[in-house]
Design an enzyme around this catalytic site. Structure first.
Site, short mmCIF file in Angstrom:
data_model
loop_
_atom_site.label_atom_id
_atom_site.label_comp_id
_atom_site.label_asym_id
_atom_site.label_seq_id
_atom_site.Cartn_x
_atom_site.Cartn_y
_atom_site.Cartn_z
N GLU A 1 5.41 1.31 5.70
CA GLU A 1 4.14 1.10 6.38
C GLU A 1 3.42 2.40 6.71
O GLU A 1 3.96 3.28 7.38
CB GLU A 1 4.37 0.29 7.67
CG GLU A 1 3.17 0.13 8.56
CD GLU A 1 2.07 -0.69 7.93
OE1 GLU A 1 0.91 -0.27 8.01
OE2 GLU A 1 2.38 -1.75 7.35
N THR B 1 -1.74 -3.79 3.70
CA THR B 1 -0.37 -4.04 3.24
C THR B 1 -0.31 -5.22 2.27
O THR B 1 0.39 -5.16 1.25
CB THR B 1 0.56 -4.32 4.43
OG1 THR B 1 0.53 -3.19 5.32
CG2 THR B 1 1.99 -4.56 3.97
N HIS C 1 3.05 1.79 12.30
CA HIS C 1 1.78 1.08 12.19
C HIS C 1 0.86 1.50 13.33
O HIS C 1 1.32 1.73 14.45
CB HIS C 1 2.02 -0.44 12.24
CG HIS C 1 0.85 -1.25 11.77
ND1 HIS C 1 -0.34 -1.32 12.46
CD2 HIS C 1 0.68 -2.04 10.66
CE1 HIS C 1 -1.18 -2.10 11.82
NE2 HIS C 1 -0.59 -2.55 10.72
N ASP D 1 2.38 2.00 1.58
CA ASP D 1 1.47 0.91 1.22
C ASP D 1 0.00 1.29 1.30
O ASP D 1 -0.81 0.85 0.49
CB ASP D 1 1.75 -0.34 2.06
CG ASP D 1 1.68 -0.09 3.56
OD1 ASP D 1 1.52 1.07 3.97
OD2 ASP D 1 1.80 -1.07 4.33
N HIS D 2 -0.37 2.13 2.27
CA HIS D 2 -1.78 2.52 2.42
C HIS D 2 -1.84 3.69 3.40
O HIS D 2 -0.82 4.08 3.97
CB HIS D 2 -2.64 1.36 2.93
CG HIS D 2 -2.13 0.73 4.20
ND1 HIS D 2 -2.31 1.30 5.45
CD2 HIS D 2 -1.43 -0.42 4.41
CE1 HIS D 2 -1.76 0.53 6.37
NE2 HIS D 2 -1.21 -0.52 5.77
#
Length: 633
Positions: free
Chosen positions: A254, A298, A413, A472-473
């Site tokens: 994440e 995600t 996150h 993921d990003h």
């Protein structure tokens, strides 16, 4: 008398002026839109006006004072809410809301901490125009008088509104040709046609998208299929089947960006385990690996991994197209006897995963109900990464083999908060609390990955598994560029911003002794063919846009969802062509051949998704089902 008659419309003028001025001010203080010249400033100033004239002008049809004033106040409140929703959304995503996002209400309850971080007490000022309009209705004498407006006056009024709209569009087209065909770039749209007109345009685009499926037929796949076949990369004979029959474990890291790996923060090593892993003899590490997600973040990365297609540019495909036909990696591995599953200690409905995983043929979803979250183990919307890894490996130990498991982590996150006992390094010291805390949560996730490897070895699963991990990003948005500049020691230009979209990818094959650092430019869209080929699964007939990163035919050309792209020689960002090696602006001709192709590739992917075109494709034979296009519409 004439002046008095026009003064009776003063409350309409007040409503228009208040919203117009407030919108223009918010453009400058709340959105990071680059204004490069005087003409762009003029366009930004006038772009709200045509819409406001039309929407508030409807009040001219009201005959009663009460009805007119009530309409103006309600309209002002709705517009204020829409604008503020974009502001709050932009603070986290550096993007503007689209229509499907507004209907993703099943996510709202889970957004807890992230939403709270994006809302401030002073935000009440975003509704100042509504308050002032209400006051004006109470105190302006003319606001309490009814006016019968002649049809000729109304016609003249709306002709003026239309003239301003066409002036706006004309100036925008001059400044930015083909603006309305580049709908994947929402900032350009808002900057040129305004927030309100952008939302009207978005409604049109969404309606058009839904109509596409109803009208689609298999013939639309012909051109797409030709493009896919002409850009296929033949598998590397030495790598194909290297991990055949092994378990596949994919870990979504994440918000992990490459700038934190193999680097220090104020003398503190941020990712000691991942640093060691990147140099391991059994690991292929890709430092030039880019995320290609859009609004779905995600879930978009999951879509890329499973399908080798781009996510949508204006919505989260997990929400809008969970009823489509797909040929996912889970489906392909399921056909090979793999037990396919996803592990994520969150609510099963978040990002509509329970529905989408069915469409992707994922056999089992281990959601939050599959985990025992003890006191002190909860974080964000689920479970801390270390206990999550431990319990996930316990689940794997009970699975039939071979299995394909995807694990989605949570701790790293936004807004990147940790309990004191989980803080393994100090915070950074920039003016951004978000960036300062980010290094601590990254460090914790690194520890969680180490725990995963240890637990897999303890359970006897390590040797018979291939472990692939990827970011993921982005975790740090462009809203924190000043702080990022402090950390990087240089200004964050559009070029640097594109480079910050790099996220790490690791492919770890125990016992292979083939590991190396691969410097090639690769992206998330390449994951599906790469892993399937390593597992000995042929994909030559699959409808995918990615390519095996180990193939000698793999082209170093990565397209972002917003139209930017990176090759081994150039970076295209902010409508500027940069030399990838130096980061300096270079001749536009160097990027020109790729600009149209980037839009073409994104367009083909959108066609497949919006038209649900894979229902007209036989994945086993590679045949187009053109004769059956009337079925299943």
């Amino acid at each position: 008398m004439k002046n008095k008659r026009y003064l009776k419309h003063s409350i309409l003028a007040v409503a228009i002026l208040l919203t117009w001025i407030k919108t223009y001010v918010i453009y400058h203080i709340s959105f990071d839109m680059k204004i490069e010249n005087f003409m762009q400033q003029v366009i930004l100033f006038i772009n709200p006006l045509s819409f406001l004239l039309v929407i508030y002008g409807i009040s001219l049809f009201f005959k009663s004072v009460k009805g007119r004033n009530r309409y103006l106040l309600i309209t002002s409140s709705i517009l204020a809410f829409i604008l503020y929703a974009n502001v709050a959304f932009y603070r986290f995503f550096s993007d503007f809301i689209t229509l499907p996002v507004l209907f993703q209400t099943s996510n709202f309850g889970d957004l807890g901490a992230s939403a709270a971080e994006s809302i401030y007490f002073t935000d009440v000022l975003y509704f100042i125009d509504v308050i002032l309009l209400f006051v004006a209705m109470k105190w302006l004498p003319n606001a309490k008088e009814a006016v019968i407006v002649k049809p000729a006056i109304r016609r003249a009024y709306f002709v003026l509104a239309a003239a301003i709209l066409f002036l706006n569009l004309g100036l925008a087209e001059t400044e930015r040709p083909q603006l309305l065909t580049r709908s994947f770039d929402r900032e350009l749209l808002v900057k040129n046609i305004g927030t309100y007109n952008y939302h009207v345009y978005d409604i049109y685009i969404q309606s058009k998208s839904h109509a596409k499926r109803a009208l689609a037929d298999g013939s639309e796949l012909v051109e797409v299929n030709n493009y896919v076949r002409s850009n296929q990369a033949k598998p590397n004979d030495e790598m194909f089947g290297t991990a055949e029959g092994k378990n596949l474990i994919i870990v979504t890291l994440e918000s992990l960006q490459t700038f934190a790996v193999n680097e220090e923060m104020n003398g503190e090593v941020v990712t000691p385990f991942l640093n060691e892993l990147s140099k391991d003899k059994d690991t292929f590490y890709f430092p030039n690996f880019y995320h290609q997600t859009g609004l779905g973040k995600t879930s978009d990365s999951e879509f890329l991994v499973e399908n080798g297609l781009y996510p949508l540019g204006n919505s989260a495909v997990f929400f809008t197209h969970s009823g489509n036909t797909y040929n996912s990696m889970a489906e392909r591995l399921g056909e090979k006897g793999y037990f396919t599953n996803v592990m994520h200690a969150n609510n099963k409905s978040f990002w509509n995963r329970d529905m989408m995983y069915n469409a992707l043929n994922v056999e089992e979803f281990y959601d939050v109900e599959s985990y025992d979250i003890a006191e002190g183990q909860a974080v964000n919307w689920g479970m801390k990464d270390i206990p999550f890894m431990e319990q996930s490996v316990e689940h794997m130990a009970e699975m039939p083999q071979p299995f394909y498991s995807r694990l989605l982590t949570l701790t790293n996150h936004f807004p990147f908060h940790l309990d004191e006992e989980d803080k393994l390094i100090p915070e950074f010291d920039s003016n951004s609390g978000t960036l300062n805390r980010y290094f601590q949560t990254v460090r914790y996730t690194d520890e969680a990955v180490k725990a995963l490897f240890d637990d897999l070895k303890e359970k006897g699963l390590y040797e018979n598994s291939i472990i692939m991990m990827y970011g993921d990003h982005y975790g740090i948005s462009e809203n924190h560029n000043e702080a990022m500049g402090q950390y990087l020691g240089k200004e964050v230009t559009p070029f640097e911003s594109a480079q910050l979209q790099r996220v790490p990818m690791f492919i770890h094959i125990p016992g292979s002794n083939q590991g190396e650092v691969v410097e090639d430019v690769v992206g998330q869209i390449d994951i599906r063919p790469t892993l399937l080929h390593l597992l000995g699964v042929e994909t030559s007939k699959d409808m995918q846009l990615g390519a095996d990163v180990f193939s000698k035919d793999h082209e170093e050309f990565i397209v972002f969802r917003d139209g930017r792209f990176v090759t081994d020689e150039v970076v295209y960002a902010g409508d500027i062509c940069y030399d990838k090696e130096t980061g300096e602006e270079t001749e536009a001709e160097a990027c020109a051949p790729y600009i149209e192709r980037a839009a073409e590739e994104l367009g083909y992917s959108d066609e497949i998704i919006n038209g649900d075109l894979l229902r007209f494709y036989d994945q086993k034979t590679g045949n187009l089902l053109i004769d059956e296009t009337t079925e299943g519409k």
